[in-house]
Motif scaffolding. Structure first.
Motif, PDB file in Angstrom:
ATOM      1  N   GLY A 131       0.542  -1.143   0.015  1.00  0.00           N
ATOM      2  CA  GLY A 131       0.107  -0.150  -0.018  1.00  0.00           C
ATOM      3  C   GLY A 131       0.706   0.750   0.198  1.00  0.00           C
ATOM      4  O   GLY A 131       0.215   2.167   0.255  1.00  0.00           O
ATOM      5  N   ILE A 132       1.932   1.379  -0.133  1.00  0.00           N
ATOM      6  CA  ILE A 132       2.759   2.816   0.333  1.00  0.00           C
ATOM      7  C   ILE A 132       2.809   3.247  -1.289  1.00  0.00           C
ATOM      8  O   ILE A 132       2.658   4.577  -0.938  1.00  0.00           O
ATOM      9  N   GLY A 133       2.395   2.733  -2.392  1.00  0.00           N
ATOM     10  CA  GLY A 133       2.193   3.857  -3.436  1.00  0.00           C
ATOM     11  C   GLY A 133       1.144   4.752  -3.234  1.00  0.00           C
ATOM     12  O   GLY A 133       0.993   6.231  -3.103  1.00  0.00           O
ATOM     13  N   PRO A 134      -0.206   3.688  -3.561  1.00  0.00           N
ATOM     14  CA  PRO A 134      -1.531   4.866  -2.692  1.00  0.00           C
ATOM     15  C   PRO A 134      -1.357   5.693  -1.693  1.00  0.00           C
ATOM     16  O   PRO A 134      -2.066   6.441  -1.880  1.00  0.00           O
ATOM     17  N   ALA A 135      -0.765   5.039  -0.558  1.00  0.00           N
ATOM     18  CA  ALA A 135      -0.683   6.187   0.643  1.00  0.00           C
ATOM     19  C   ALA A 135       0.008   6.689  -0.064  1.00  0.00           C
ATOM     20  O   ALA A 135      -0.178   8.001   1.063  1.00  0.00           O
ATOM     21  N   TYR A 136       1.653   7.161  -0.419  1.00  0.00           N
ATOM     22  CA  TYR A 136       1.849   8.247  -1.402  1.00  0.00           C
ATOM     23  C   TYR A 136       0.565   9.411  -1.517  1.00  0.00           C
ATOM     24  O   TYR A 136       0.762  10.549  -1.584  1.00  0.00           O
ATOM     25  N   ALA A 137       0.391   8.347  -2.431  1.00  0.00           N
ATOM     26  CA  ALA A 137      -0.299   9.665  -3.634  1.00  0.00           C
ATOM     27  C   ALA A 137      -1.857   9.806  -2.935  1.00  0.00           C
ATOM     28  O   ALA A 137      -1.674  11.283  -2.874  1.00  0.00           O
ATOM     29  N   ASP A 138      -2.477   9.480  -1.537  1.00  0.00           N
ATOM     30  CA  ASP A 138      -3.308  10.417  -1.319  1.00  0.00           C
ATOM     31  C   ASP A 138      -2.396  11.412  -1.057  1.00  0.00           C
ATOM     32  O   ASP A 138      -3.064  13.024  -0.283  1.00  0.00           O
ATOM     33  N   ARG A 139      -1.115  11.338   0.180  1.00  0.00           N
ATOM     34  CA  ARG A 139      -0.344  12.592   0.996  1.00  0.00           C
ATOM     35  C   ARG A 139      -0.011  13.481  -0.655  1.00  0.00           C
ATOM     36  O   ARG A 139      -0.718  14.641  -0.071  1.00  0.00           O
ATOM     37  N   SER A 140       0.196  13.060  -1.706  1.00  0.00           N
ATOM     38  CA  SER A 140       0.534  14.507  -2.579  1.00  0.00           C
ATOM     39  C   SER A 140      -1.299  14.222  -3.032  1.00  0.00           C
ATOM     40  O   SER A 140      -0.922  15.780  -3.305  1.00  0.00           O
ATOM     41  N   MET A 141      -2.133  14.609  -3.272  1.00  0.00           N
ATOM     42  CA  MET A 141      -3.620  14.960  -3.304  1.00  0.00           C
ATOM     43  C   MET A 141      -4.406  15.369  -2.242  1.00  0.00           C
ATOM     44  O   MET A 141      -5.029  15.631  -2.192  1.00  0.00           O
ATOM     45  N   ARG A 142      -3.417  15.472  -1.002  1.00  0.00           N
ATOM     46  CA  ARG A 142      -3.812  16.386  -0.191  1.00  0.00           C
ATOM     47  C   ARG A 142      -5.068  14.946   0.055  1.00  0.00           C
ATOM     48  O   ARG A 142      -5.792  16.325   1.227  1.00  0.00           O
ATOM     49  N   VAL A 143      -5.119  14.202   0.469  1.00  0.00           N
ATOM     50  CA  VAL A 143      -6.398  13.230   0.998  1.00  0.00           C
ATOM     51  C   VAL A 143      -5.779  12.139   2.013  1.00  0.00           C
ATOM     52  O   VAL A 143      -6.475  11.682   2.674  1.00  0.00           O
ATOM     53  N   GLY A 144      -4.462  12.343   2.306  1.00  0.00           N
ATOM     54  CA  GLY A 144      -4.083  11.391   3.568  1.00  0.00           C
ATOM     55  C   GLY A 144      -4.472  11.572   5.268  1.00  0.00           C
ATOM     56  O   GLY A 144      -4.714  13.051   4.940  1.00  0.00           O
ATOM     57  N   ILE A 145      -4.383  10.858   5.668  1.00  0.00           N
ATOM     58  CA  ILE A 145      -4.608  10.805   6.865  1.00  0.00           C
ATOM     59  C   ILE A 145      -3.262  10.810   7.294  1.00  0.00           C
ATOM     60  O   ILE A 145      -2.766   9.549   7.367  1.00  0.00           O
ATOM     61  N   ARG A 146      -2.847  11.705   8.489  1.00  0.00           N
ATOM     62  CA  ARG A 146      -2.101  11.672  10.074  1.00  0.00           C
ATOM     63  C   ARG A 146      -1.813  10.572  10.562  1.00  0.00           C
ATOM     64  O   ARG A 146      -3.213  11.270  11.161  1.00  0.00           O
ATOM     65  N   VAL A 147      -0.726  10.486  11.313  1.00  0.00           N
ATOM     66  CA  VAL A 147      -0.830  10.053  12.402  1.00  0.00           C
ATOM     67  C   VAL A 147      -1.648  10.572  13.776  1.00  0.00           C
ATOM     68  O   VAL A 147      -2.180  10.356  14.734  1.00  0.00           O
ATOM     69  N   GLN A 148      -1.745  11.879  13.564  1.00  0.00           N
ATOM     70  CA  GLN A 148      -2.246  13.158  14.322  1.00  0.00           C
ATOM     71  C   GLN A 148      -3.143  13.493  14.220  1.00  0.00           C
ATOM     72  O   GLN A 148      -4.634  13.345  15.360  1.00  0.00           O
ATOM     73  N   ASP A 149      -4.240  12.723  13.453  1.00  0.00           N
ATOM     74  CA  ASP A 149      -5.614  12.537  13.000  1.00  0.00           C
ATOM     75  C   ASP A 149      -5.979  12.000  14.150  1.00  0.00           C
ATOM     76  O   ASP A 149      -7.303  11.859  13.912  1.00  0.00           O
TER      77      ASP A 149
END
Ligand code: GDP
Ligand code: IMO
Ligand code: MG
Length: 426
Positions: A131-149
């Protein structure tokens, strides 16, 4: 006190874990700066093997604070399992710090990774399907969810609902799959995972700078390697982060002036797992020998690694893009049984000699390596601890590589064990 970076110089699995552990002895903090559980870093201590995926390789020392930096993508279930594994082996994991800015991997990232690979068919990248690529893709799309969330259940659920509105359409319309249930994921991440990792969530950038300000040594540990780098690797056959030394700055939150040593880890030959160009790959019995003697099977995935001769053209490029200070040359002992060794010193393409990595990747796919041959040493190196004990042919091999690459070899690996190395130069 400035920081040291440990970076892979080939296609991964060079022995970063072992050499990070080795230099970590003098460190106060060890920070993983990118990647996720696609990595498998092995450390062998007194015959016991530790295969680490997310936790930095410094964890085995009591005096070290291990840090998972903001550049890492974290599957909390995997992290918890790794912490449990270490605790069961008597390792104190309470000091681990986890960046609140690191992004989370969710089950739908893994599902998308596998579906995308299947969709590519023959052209698949050979990812680890973590799931590495899709997780970084969400980060770049600014829809990723961070640990602090995770620390705010309302925000977490809102963000999860938001991203799933899109992801579920992709799953249904592109891949003909059932939608993912937000509640089931939220329950698992908030009720099961959060209580286990909450105590580790911290301001890791602050911790790194406090250590640097206090004159302590900080080690920045890379995963993957230069030629798997999203910018500098053999795109698209790369991972989705920046393993190069520059990635240590963004992934740990330091500036270039905070770093004064970049140690490149290079195998005495080359291995690659997954698809993509590999000029010095061997499809003969020497390739089989390197796989067998070098135990070249993925630490976590178990996949057979492709093997070939040392490629000095690649290494010269790695020296440049990472500004390497020195090289730890690993697995020299694997070459013990070979009569003759080859080193790729240049490429030939369309009747032309290339001494540098071609910028056009179609060329790289079609180069023929130009080799120089050196005699093997046919001696067991595994017990050697001093450079002067190395046979002349082994020293000649090391010095030939140094001359080809233009950077000194500081450490030489002669076996997987923690004590199986030689300090080659200061
Ligand atoms: P990493 O991903 O770069 O940390 O490397 P891996 O742990 O995936 O793969 C390296 C493998 O080589 C591991 O099984 C190590 O135990 C082993 N290893 C590391 N250094 C040496 C060495 O100098 N000699 C030998 N024979 N094995 C080594
Ligand atoms: P360590 O840290 C070797 C490779 C995969 C695939 C490509 C993309 O142990 O050196 P990904 O799952 O990241 O999207 O896969 O990168 N790859 C590795 N190869 N060692 C690794 O890590 C790797 N991490 C990813 O095989 O070709
Ligand atoms: Mg590995």
């Amino acid at each position: 006190m400035p920081a040291t970076v440990v970076v892979g110089t080939q296609w991964g699995d060079e022995g970063k874990g072992k050499f990070t552990d080795l230099v970590a002895k003098e460190m106060s903090l060890v920070v993983r700066y990118q990647g996720g559980h696609n990595a498998g870093h092995t450390i062998v201590v007194d015959g016991e093997s530790f295969a680490l995926q997310l936790v930095p390789s410094g964890i085995l020392y009591d005096h070290i604070t291990p840090v998972i930096g903001n550049g890492v993508v974290v599957d909390p279930g995997v992290l918890i399992a790794e912490l449990d594994m270490l605790s069961a082996k008597g390792i104190d994991t309470s000091r681990l710090l986890l960046s609140g800015n690191a992004h989370l991997i969710f089950p739908y990232h893994q599902q998308l990774d596998a579906l995308h690979e299947r969709h590519l068919g023959q052209n698949k990248l050979g990812t680890t399907k973590r799931g590495i690529g899709p997780a970084y893709a969400d980060r770049s799309m600014r829809v990723g969810i961070r640990v602090q969330d995770l620390l705010d259940a309302k925000i977490f659920r809102e963000k999860l609902d938001g991203v799933l509105r899109q992801t579920n359409v992709v799953l249904a319309k592109v891949y003909n799959r059932l939608p993912v249930d937000a509640d089931a994921i939220a329950d698992k991440y908030l009720d099961e995972y959060l209580p286990r990792i909450e105590g580790h969530i911290a301001d890791t950038v602050g911790a790194v700078h406090d250590a640097l300000d206090a004159g302590q040594h900080v080690l920045l540990e890379g995963a993957q390697a230069t030629f798997l780098d999203l910018d500098h690797g053999t795109y698209p056959f790369v991972t989705s982060s920046n393993p190069v030394a520059g990635g240590a700055c963004t992934g740990a939150g330091v500036g270039p002036r905070d770093i004064n040593r970049v140690m490149g880890i290079a195998k005495a030959y080359v291995s690659r797992v997954g698809s993509g160009p590999f000029p010095t790959e061997l499809h003969d019995e020497i390739g089989d020998y390197l796989v067998d003697v070098g135990h070249e099977y993925g630490t976590n995935t178990g996949r057979r690694r492709r093997c070939g001769w040392f490629d000095a053209v690649m290494l010269r490029h790695a020296v440049r893009v990472n500004s390497l200070s020195d090289i730890a040359l690993t697995k020299l002992d694997v070459l013990d049984g070979l009569d003759t060794l080859k080193v790729c010193v240049g490429y030939e393409h369309d009747g032309q000699r290339l001494d540098r990595l071609p910028y056009h990747q179609s060329v790289l796919h079609n180069v023929t390596p130009i080799y120089e041959e050196l005699p093997g040493w046919k001696t067991d190196l595994s017990e050697i601890t001093e450079p002067q004990q190395l046979p002349g042919a082994a020293r000649d091999y090391i010095e030939f590589l140094e001359a080809q690459v233009g950077v000194p070899v500081s450490l030489v690996g002669v076996g997987p064990g923690r004590r199986q190395f030689v300090h080659y130069a200061a």
